[in-house]
Design an enzyme around this catalytic site. Structure first.
Site, PDB file in Angstrom:
ATOM      1  N   VAL A  61      45.456  40.516  36.511  1.00  0.00           N
ATOM      2  CA  VAL A  61      45.355  39.717  37.910  1.00  0.00           C
ATOM      3  C   VAL A  61      45.882  40.686  39.047  1.00  0.00           C
ATOM      4  O   VAL A  61      47.255  40.665  39.002  1.00  0.00           O
ATOM      5  CB  VAL A  61      45.686  38.438  37.846  1.00  0.00           C
ATOM      6  CG1 VAL A  61      45.385  37.609  38.918  1.00  0.00           C
ATOM      7  CG2 VAL A  61      44.943  37.625  36.591  1.00  0.00           C
ATOM      8  N   ALA A 106      50.875  41.754  40.901  1.00  0.00           N
ATOM      9  CA  ALA A 106      49.866  41.707  39.847  1.00  0.00           C
ATOM     10  C   ALA A 106      50.499  41.327  38.526  1.00  0.00           C
ATOM     11  O   ALA A 106      51.667  41.170  38.626  1.00  0.00           O
ATOM     12  CB  ALA A 106      49.071  43.123  39.767  1.00  0.00           C
ATOM     13  N   LYS A 107      49.829  40.974  37.696  1.00  0.00           N
ATOM     14  CA  LYS A 107      50.380  40.809  36.275  1.00  0.00           C
ATOM     15  C   LYS A 107      49.274  40.941  35.289  1.00  0.00           C
ATOM     16  O   LYS A 107      48.159  40.794  35.469  1.00  0.00           O
ATOM     17  CB  LYS A 107      50.863  39.376  36.241  1.00  0.00           C
ATOM     18  CG  LYS A 107      51.818  39.287  35.144  1.00  0.00           C
ATOM     19  CD  LYS A 107      53.273  39.660  35.503  1.00  0.00           C
ATOM     20  CE  LYS A 107      54.127  39.420  34.581  1.00  0.00           C
ATOM     21  NZ  LYS A 107      55.562  39.576  35.244  1.00  0.00           N
ATOM     22  N   GLY A 108      49.569  41.475  33.994  1.00  0.00           N
ATOM     23  CA  GLY A 108      48.780  41.441  32.754  1.00  0.00           C
ATOM     24  C   GLY A 108      49.085  41.030  31.726  1.00  0.00           C
ATOM     25  O   GLY A 108      50.434  40.362  31.589  1.00  0.00           O
ATOM     26  N   ASP A 147      57.237  43.686  30.502  1.00  0.00           N
ATOM     27  CA  ASP A 147      57.346  42.264  30.621  1.00  0.00           C
ATOM     28  C   ASP A 147      57.550  41.683  29.293  1.00  0.00           C
ATOM     29  O   ASP A 147      58.073  42.669  28.401  1.00  0.00           O
ATOM     30  CB  ASP A 147      56.180  41.521  31.301  1.00  0.00           C
ATOM     31  CG  ASP A 147      56.409  40.034  31.866  1.00  0.00           C
ATOM     32  OD1 ASP A 147      57.227  40.141  32.869  1.00  0.00           O
ATOM     33  OD2 ASP A 147      56.308  39.135  31.197  1.00  0.00           O
TER      34      ASP A 147
END
Ligand code: GLU
Length: 418
Positions: A61, A106-108, A147
């Site tokens: 995202v 953003a992050k995944g 992360d």
């Protein structure tokens, strides 16, 4: 009264609305800031060691890229949801603005249980996930990083897969790499080092003597373990309680993080550490201490336990560890909360250093990394603290006021295309 949302995306949206109203933003701007710019869901097959093929679901995202390329980690966890990744992507936008590094958020994440997967399975999962993300990511568009349950090895596979696909080595596509592949010195401990600088500043403004200060830390992953080590070694604080997902331990005379780390490596858990008393994770959070560090998952501190938090300072190592209701209770109690978007921003800050070094092919020493990180964190803390004082709001609201305002100003300067 604000409700105790367990959906982190709902928490994130409520935070934007609350602050948007204080800033007098119009509805359209609040809506723009509340929604991710782009989202990708991928379902992809991975050959497992037993010969079967398993389908995994992953997300990426991109929340906002107004201030620069999107940046944010990727997590491997069985409880990953799209809404969680949306919230985490949004928090990255505010985090980067809080410490004034030129990135959007953003992050995944991939829904999987890395603890139950072999290294070969994790490598194949990572390589296929990266290949599926190829249309979205790039060293000037979206730069992933580590992360929860992803590490330097994951980032190496990431960098290799992207590089093989574009036909040349591209270290700047991902951060958190090992040093031999273009990683930055100090990246592994950066989140905790940034947290330690924030705790130092918070204790100074609160006039708390280091010799008398005690610490309880929830979570003993990369952030929790390095925080324990640095708070003890560099600030001289006494670590009285530690925990991991299986439970915690306490010892009022002080725990040695290095020795607990070794115990966990041998036995798989911090519990049953010689000379310490076993406690639950709930008890850990309610330990009487000077500094409480939640360094595990979202929603650790809710309206259920916020009243029982017995710490002067709450240093949020995790992303989103406190719900809105908990926040309100902590503010009423006078707990000094160092919000996640400030407190754990050291990680993405050194990721930024890594990316800059990769783009320039020029590498910095450990001393330079620490000095620059110290400067950024100390300045950001003081900006947030002074804003909180002058506007008579808590530190989280102050950090949101500052960071959302930065993004709004950048949006206005750029204008709405076309
Ligand atoms: N996972 C880190 C965070 O939540 C940042 C990862 C990165 O360096 O991009 O701040």
């Amino acid at each position: 009264m604000a409700s105790d949302h367990n959906n982190p995306y709902h928490v994130a949206i409520s935070q934007v609305r609350l602050v948007g109203e204080i800033l007098g933003l119009d509805g359209g701007m609040i809506e723009l800031l509340s929604r991710p710019k782009r989202e990708l869901t991928v379902n992809f097959p991975v050959p497992m060691d037993d010969g079967t093929i398993k389908i995994f679901t992953g997300y990426r995202v991109q929340h906002n890229s107004v201030r620069g390329p999107c940046k944010g980690g990727m997590r491997y966890h069985p409880e990953v949801t799209l809404d969680e990744i949306r919230a985490l992507a949004m928090w990255m936008t505010w985090k980067c603005a809080t410490v004034d590094i030129p990135y959007g958020g953003a992050k995944g994440g991939v829904i999987c249980d890395p603890k139950k997967m072999s290294s070969g399975e994790l490598e194949r999962l990572t390589r296929r996930y990266v290949s599926e993300l190829m249309p979205l990511i790039g060293p000037h568009t979206d730069i992933p990083g580590p992360d929860m349950y992803t590490d330097a090895q994951t980032m190496s596979w990431f960098m290799d897969t992207y590089s093989m696909n574009v036909g040349h080595s591209m270290p700047s596509i991902v951060t958190g790499k090992p040093i031999s592949l273009g990683g930055s010195k100090g990246r592994d401990e950066a989140t905790s080092r940034g947290l330690m600088y924030c705790v130092r500043e918070a204790m100074d403004v609160s006039d708390i003597k280091r010799k008398e200060a005690t610490v309880a830390i929830q979570g003993f992953g990369n952030v929790g373990w390095n925080a324990a080590r640095l708070l003890k070694d560099e600030l001289g604080l006494t670590i009285i309680a530690l925990s991991d997902s299986s439970g915690g331990i306490t010892k009022l005379s002080g725990l040695d993080p290095v020795s607990v780390h070794e115990h966990k490596r041998r036995t798989g858990s911090v519990q049953d550490y010689p000379g310490a008393t076993n406690i639950t994770n709930e008890e850990l959070l309610e330990t009487q201490c000077t500094v409480l560090v939640p360094a595990a998952m979202e929603n650790a501190i809710t309206s259920e336990n916020a009243d029982n938090i017995d710490a002067l300072i709450l240093a949020e190592g995790a992303n989103g560890p406190s719900t809105l209701r908990a926040d309100k209770i902590l503010a009423e109690k006078g707990t000094l909360v160092i919000p996640d978007i400030l407190c754990n921003a050291g990680g993405v800050t050194v990721s930024y250093f890594e990316w800059v070094q990769n783009l320039q092919f020029l590498y910095w020493s450990n001393v330079e990394i620490r000095e620059r990180l110290n400067e950024i964190m100390t300045y950001a803390f003081s900006k947030v603290y002074t804003t909180a004082e002058s506007k008579d709001v808590d530190m989280r609201t102050a950090a949101y006021l500052l960071s959302i305002n930065e993004v709004v100003q950048a949006t206005k300067l750029r204008g709405i295309y076309p």
